[in-house]
Write a protein that holds these residues in place. Structure first.
Motif, PDB file in Angstrom:
ATOM      1  N   ASN A   1      -1.082  19.522  -5.011  1.00  0.00           N
ATOM      2  CA  ASN A   1      -0.150  20.897  -4.849  1.00  0.00           C
ATOM      3  C   ASN A   1      -1.007  21.962  -4.362  1.00  0.00           C
ATOM      4  O   ASN A   1      -1.357  23.023  -4.708  1.00  0.00           O
ATOM      5  CB  ASN A   1       0.291  21.118  -6.258  1.00  0.00           C
TER       6      ASN A   1
ATOM      7  N   LEU B   1       7.778  29.214   3.109  1.00  0.00           N
ATOM      8  CA  LEU B   1       7.869  27.946   2.601  1.00  0.00           C
ATOM      9  C   LEU B   1       9.156  27.423   1.853  1.00  0.00           C
ATOM     10  O   LEU B   1       9.122  26.364   1.474  1.00  0.00           O
ATOM     11  CB  LEU B   1       6.411  27.898   1.892  1.00  0.00           C
ATOM     12  N   ALA B   2       9.718  28.321   1.206  1.00  0.00           N
ATOM     13  CA  ALA B   2      11.060  28.187   0.731  1.00  0.00           C
ATOM     14  C   ALA B   2      12.166  27.929   1.770  1.00  0.00           C
ATOM     15  O   ALA B   2      13.407  27.770   1.229  1.00  0.00           O
ATOM     16  CB  ALA B   2      11.413  29.407  -0.176  1.00  0.00           C
ATOM     17  N   GLY B   3      11.747  27.833   2.858  1.00  0.00           N
ATOM     18  CA  GLY B   3      12.777  27.494   3.940  1.00  0.00           C
ATOM     19  C   GLY B   3      13.762  28.954   4.182  1.00  0.00           C
ATOM     20  O   GLY B   3      14.771  28.649   4.468  1.00  0.00           O
TER      21      GLY B   3
ATOM     22  N   ASP C   1      12.666  39.248  -5.822  1.00  0.00           N
ATOM     23  CA  ASP C   1      11.834  38.094  -7.044  1.00  0.00           C
ATOM     24  C   ASP C   1      10.945  39.337  -7.809  1.00  0.00           C
ATOM     25  O   ASP C   1      10.666  39.305  -8.890  1.00  0.00           O
ATOM     26  CB  ASP C   1      11.076  37.315  -6.162  1.00  0.00           C
TER      27      ASP C   1
ATOM     28  N   ARG D   1      11.527  39.325 -11.931  1.00  0.00           N
ATOM     29  CA  ARG D   1      10.635  38.734 -12.714  1.00  0.00           C
ATOM     30  C   ARG D   1       9.239  39.575 -13.258  1.00  0.00           C
ATOM     31  O   ARG D   1       8.725  40.005 -12.607  1.00  0.00           O
ATOM     32  CB  ARG D   1      10.119  37.393 -12.183  1.00  0.00           C
ATOM     33  N   PRO D   2       9.455  40.029 -14.610  1.00  0.00           N
ATOM     34  CA  PRO D   2       8.603  40.890 -15.089  1.00  0.00           C
ATOM     35  C   PRO D   2       7.063  40.643 -14.882  1.00  0.00           C
ATOM     36  O   PRO D   2       6.474  41.451 -14.386  1.00  0.00           O
ATOM     37  CB  PRO D   2       8.868  40.914 -16.601  1.00  0.00           C
ATOM     38  N   TYR D   3       6.703  39.243 -14.937  1.00  0.00           N
ATOM     39  CA  TYR D   3       5.320  39.046 -14.737  1.00  0.00           C
ATOM     40  C   TYR D   3       4.908  39.354 -13.184  1.00  0.00           C
ATOM     41  O   TYR D   3       3.909  39.497 -12.919  1.00  0.00           O
ATOM     42  CB  TYR D   3       4.595  37.655 -15.240  1.00  0.00           C
TER      43      TYR D   3
ATOM     44  N   LYS E   1       1.847  29.036 -19.429  1.00  0.00           N
ATOM     45  CA  LYS E   1       2.811  28.302 -20.328  1.00  0.00           C
ATOM     46  C   LYS E   1       2.414  28.361 -21.592  1.00  0.00           C
ATOM     47  O   LYS E   1       3.372  28.674 -22.733  1.00  0.00           O
ATOM     48  CB  LYS E   1       3.135  27.031 -19.901  1.00  0.00           C
TER      49      LYS E   1
ATOM     50  N   VAL F   1       9.496  21.319 -14.899  1.00  0.00           N
ATOM     51  CA  VAL F   1      10.186  22.389 -15.328  1.00  0.00           C
ATOM     52  C   VAL F   1       9.444  23.628 -14.568  1.00  0.00           C
ATOM     53  O   VAL F   1      10.012  24.611 -14.244  1.00  0.00           O
ATOM     54  CB  VAL F   1      10.022  22.746 -16.720  1.00  0.00           C
ATOM     55  N   GLU F   2       8.051  23.297 -14.085  1.00  0.00           N
ATOM     56  CA  GLU F   2       7.451  24.083 -13.079  1.00  0.00           C
ATOM     57  C   GLU F   2       7.559  24.118 -11.690  1.00  0.00           C
ATOM     58  O   GLU F   2       6.953  24.717 -10.915  1.00  0.00           O
ATOM     59  CB  GLU F   2       5.845  23.827 -13.481  1.00  0.00           C
TER      60      GLU F   2
ATOM     61  N   TRP G   1       8.016  21.620  -9.444  1.00  0.00           N
ATOM     62  CA  TRP G   1       7.352  20.762  -8.505  1.00  0.00           C
ATOM     63  C   TRP G   1       7.943  19.237  -8.671  1.00  0.00           C
ATOM     64  O   TRP G   1       8.567  19.300 -10.034  1.00  0.00           O
ATOM     65  CB  TRP G   1       5.930  20.808  -8.627  1.00  0.00           C
TER      66      TRP G   1
ATOM     67  N   TYR H   1      12.593  26.899 -23.265  1.00  0.00           N
ATOM     68  CA  TYR H   1      12.965  25.394 -23.240  1.00  0.00           C
ATOM     69  C   TYR H   1      13.724  24.814 -24.245  1.00  0.00           C
ATOM     70  O   TYR H   1      13.670  24.888 -25.179  1.00  0.00           O
ATOM     71  CB  TYR H   1      11.491  24.697 -23.348  1.00  0.00           C
TER      72      TYR H   1
ATOM     73  N   ASP I   1      17.903  29.550 -14.279  1.00  0.00           N
ATOM     74  CA  ASP I   1      16.571  29.758 -13.974  1.00  0.00           C
ATOM     75  C   ASP I   1      15.744  29.763 -15.434  1.00  0.00           C
ATOM     76  O   ASP I   1      16.356  30.077 -16.453  1.00  0.00           O
ATOM     77  CB  ASP I   1      16.286  31.037 -13.402  1.00  0.00           C
TER      78      ASP I   1
ATOM     79  N   PRO J   1      13.066  31.721 -17.676  1.00  0.00           N
ATOM     80  CA  PRO J   1      13.365  33.088 -17.843  1.00  0.00           C
ATOM     81  C   PRO J   1      11.999  33.704 -16.814  1.00  0.00           C
ATOM     82  O   PRO J   1      12.154  35.071 -16.382  1.00  0.00           O
ATOM     83  CB  PRO J   1      12.956  33.418 -19.368  1.00  0.00           C
ATOM     84  N   ARG J   2      11.014  33.201 -16.443  1.00  0.00           N
ATOM     85  CA  ARG J   2       9.993  33.841 -15.680  1.00  0.00           C
ATOM     86  C   ARG J   2       9.898  33.094 -14.271  1.00  0.00           C
ATOM     87  O   ARG J   2       9.288  33.615 -13.400  1.00  0.00           O
ATOM     88  CB  ARG J   2       8.832  33.368 -16.517  1.00  0.00           C
ATOM     89  N   TRP J   3      10.758  32.071 -13.954  1.00  0.00           N
ATOM     90  CA  TRP J   3      10.796  31.672 -12.594  1.00  0.00           C
ATOM     91  C   TRP J   3      11.972  30.878 -12.299  1.00  0.00           C
ATOM     92  O   TRP J   3      12.729  30.640 -12.939  1.00  0.00           O
ATOM     93  CB  TRP J   3       9.645  30.999 -12.164  1.00  0.00           C
ATOM     94  N   SER J   4      12.404  30.720 -11.189  1.00  0.00           N
ATOM     95  CA  SER J   4      13.464  30.459 -10.174  1.00  0.00           C
ATOM     96  C   SER J   4      13.513  28.701 -10.428  1.00  0.00           C
ATOM     97  O   SER J   4      12.247  28.072 -10.160  1.00  0.00           O
ATOM     98  CB  SER J   4      13.644  30.742  -8.810  1.00  0.00           C
TER      99      SER J   4
ATOM    100  N   ARG K   1      14.850  25.894  -6.518  1.00  0.00           N
ATOM    101  CA  ARG K   1      14.125  24.983  -5.526  1.00  0.00           C
ATOM    102  C   ARG K   1      12.811  24.495  -6.157  1.00  0.00           C
ATOM    103  O   ARG K   1      12.268  24.748  -7.219  1.00  0.00           O
ATOM    104  CB  ARG K   1      13.510  25.834  -4.160  1.00  0.00           C
TER     105      ARG K   1
ATOM    106  N   ARG L   1       8.891  22.122  -5.234  1.00  0.00           N
ATOM    107  CA  ARG L   1       8.320  21.622  -3.932  1.00  0.00           C
ATOM    108  C   ARG L   1       7.775  20.108  -4.450  1.00  0.00           C
ATOM    109  O   ARG L   1       7.279  19.683  -5.415  1.00  0.00           O
ATOM    110  CB  ARG L   1       6.951  22.463  -4.109  1.00  0.00           C
TER     111      ARG L   1
ATOM    112  N   LYS M   1       9.452  23.962   0.402  1.00  0.00           N
ATOM    113  CA  LYS M   1      10.015  23.556  -0.804  1.00  0.00           C
ATOM    114  C   LYS M   1      11.434  23.078  -0.390  1.00  0.00           C
ATOM    115  O   LYS M   1      11.966  23.311   0.576  1.00  0.00           O
ATOM    116  CB  LYS M   1      10.498  24.655  -1.595  1.00  0.00           C
TER     117      LYS M   1
END
Lengths: 223, 314
Positions: A38, A102-104, A115, A119-121, A175, B136-137, B139, B260, B271, B273-276, B279, B281, B288
């Motif tokens: 990746n 890259l997300a098209g 975004d 997203r807080p972070y 995580k 869940v990440e 990919w 989770y 989503d 809570p921290r990422w979408s 989509r 990869r 993506k």
């Protein structure tokens, strides 16, 4: 060769080259398939980690020079800070590319803004990055002169906020394994703690050196 | 623009709904089938028999799902028992001893048993299944697994009428699994399914991939694969399967309940809570692609969740 010359002509170029090494390794790995399964994630993580490492190193310069009595170390502070900014730029650009192109999605800045807001972070990481911009811009000698030492210094104290933001950004995105962000957080606490302790000690010394007003106790006791 | 996606699974592979609903008779038939298989357990070369090329095994209509290269499948892993970095498992999992290995199947069953993993493999011949795996990440991979339907094993132990859930447990042994020496997660790793999910023909117990033995870092000697759920549901290196009346506590759900869920069905509409999750990869791709509901297995599994609010039961 004097020490000043040695620092300027030998040490500085050496540190400069060493600071470019993470980028060199990244480019080499990108060309040889060494970024793993990746690559986009790997580039994002590595540039981010390198940026926060340089930020921490930058903040370590002043305490190190004071504790070691090595004032010449301060000559590396600007370079390290600018490398922190450089890697933060690469980190940010990779993130933007990942969110848009890259997300098209085409290069839609609205998408990035969404975004960042959502997203807080990301919000925290982006804010930390933004705070570094004026510091990078005003890092030249000319800007120190233009702003005046005191004001310049106050402006550059923003680096503490940026570093704290970077640590929270890192802590927030993992995580479950918080060991690495905690390590950077610990380093930051130590470096800031050192400065606070030193400032408090200086203030105490100042108050101690002011002659104390006539002690009122005696007069009360006699009266 | 409405496009009906072609079936990923040949209709011949899908259990007829009437048979599926007629559970009691189904279990009886399955038990009989299990006995037949037991009789043929002497057949050796189990994996060799399944050594069809991935090209042949791939179901019609999934040409867009190119297999993820073997090296990527086996070097980019989330297996926190061997470290939290993606490349930790491939470097550290050699300490796992996968033989002898037993799997306890217990709880709400009429015939609790401890199986030797090699006996299981003789009893339930492995077939190749090409599944998408969505982490869940955000990919994903496409993996040609070798395995047998989980329902075959569950049917063999005869769940009682009280059984509603299935809980799976990974080996706990910090000597063999160095990641367990740190309490990153509450060990041992536990996952769970509702019984009807577990009985779904897509739910697989995998013992190999790419026609070979399952590498340690991929969950040897036996792991779960639930292709319509996020990867963390597909628990690795299983030592215990327990049928229960109550929904079992599951590791990531206990660790971060708002992030989770127990169900963890792949769902681009909900989503993290921290990422979408819109989509993903696909490893090997630069760009993506959109994530599909139930990871593209909706036609096969959506009926399991009819009437459920999937945003609530995420």
């Amino acid at each position: 060769m004097t020490r000043v010359q040695f620092v300027r002509w030998v040490l500085k170029p050496a540190v400069f080259a060493a600071s470019l090494a993470p980028l060199g390794v990244l480019v080499r790995d990108a060309l040889t398939g060494g970024l793993g399964a990746n690559p986009v994630e790997e580039i994002t993580h590595r540039t981010g980690l390198t940026a926060i490492t340089f930020l921490t190193l930058t903040l370590a310069v002043t305490p190190a020079s004071q504790l070691l009595g090595a004032g010449w170390l301060v000559r590396f502070r600007r370079m390290l800070g600018l490398f922190a900014f450089t890697y933060a730029v690469l980190h940010f650009l990779m993130y933007v590319a990942d969110q848009t192109w890259l997300a098209g999605q085409g290069l839609s800045l609205a998408l990035v803004a969404e975004d960042v807001a959502e997203r807080p972070y990301i919000t925290v990481g982006f804010s930390a990055f933004l705070l570094l911009v004026p510091l990078a811009v005003t890092s030249t000698r000319g800007w120190v002169r233009r702003l005046g030492g005191k004001r310049w210094q106050r402006l550059h104290q923003l680096v503490y906020v940026a570093a704290a933001g970077a640590v929270f950004h890192f802590l927030w995105l993992v995580k479950a394994d918080t060991r690495r962000p905690a390590l950077y957080g610990g380093a930051l606490v130590l470096l800031l703690g050192y400065r606070l302790a030193r400032r408090r000690a200086a203030r105490r010394r100042r108050t101690a050196s002011i002659p104390a007003p006539a002690a009122p106790e005696e007069s009360t006791a006699s009266g | 623009m409405l496009i009906k996606r072609p079936d990923d699974i040949r209709s011949s592979e899908i259990t007829d709904e009437a048979a599926y609903l007629d559970r009691r008779r189904f279990l009886g038939t399955a038990a009989a089938a299990g006995a037949t298989l037991l009789a043929s357990a002497a057949v050796p070369g189990l994996l060799a028999a399944c050594d069809t090329s991935a090209e042949e095994a791939r179901p019609a209509g999934t040409q867009e799902d190119e297999l993820t290269p073997y090296d990527d499948v086996t070097s980019y892993n989330n297996f926190y028992e061997f470290g939290t970095g993606k490349d930790d498992p491939v470097r550290q999992a050699h300490t796992l001893r996968t033989r002898p290995w037993t799997v306890v199947v217990e709880g709400e069953v009429h015939r609790p048993q401890t199986f030797d993993v090699d006996d299981l493999r003789r009893r339930f011949p492995a077939e190749e299944r090409v599944y998408r795996l969505r982490c869940v990440e955000a990919w994903s991979m496409v993996i040609p697994w070798l395995g047998f339907p989980l329902k075959d094993l569950l049917s063999a132990v005869e769940p009682t009428s009280q059984a509603k859930y299935v809980a799976f447990t990974t080996l706990y042994d910090p000597q063999q699994m160095p990641g367990q020496r740190r309490s990153v997660l509450p060990w041992p790793y536990v996952e769970g399914l509702r019984l009807d999910e577990a009985m779904h023909p897509l739910a697989l117990l995998a013992v190999g991939l790419y026609g070979k033995e399952l590498p340690n870092q991929n969950g040897a000697p036996m792991r779960l694969v639930v292709p319509w759920k996020y990867g963390f549901k597909s628990i690795k290196s299983i030592v215990r399967i327990r049928l229960t009346r109550e929904q079992p506590p599951t590791t990531w759900n206990v660790s971060a309940p708002h992030e989770y869920g127990f169900y963890a069905n792949v769902n681009p509409a909900v989503d993290h809570p921290r990422w979408s999750q819109k989509r993903e990869r696909r490893l090997g791709d630069l760009f993506k692609r959109p994530t599909l509901p139930f990871n593209g297995y909706g036609e096969q599994v959506a009926q399991l969740y009819a009437g459920m609010d999937l945003a609530r039961y995420f």
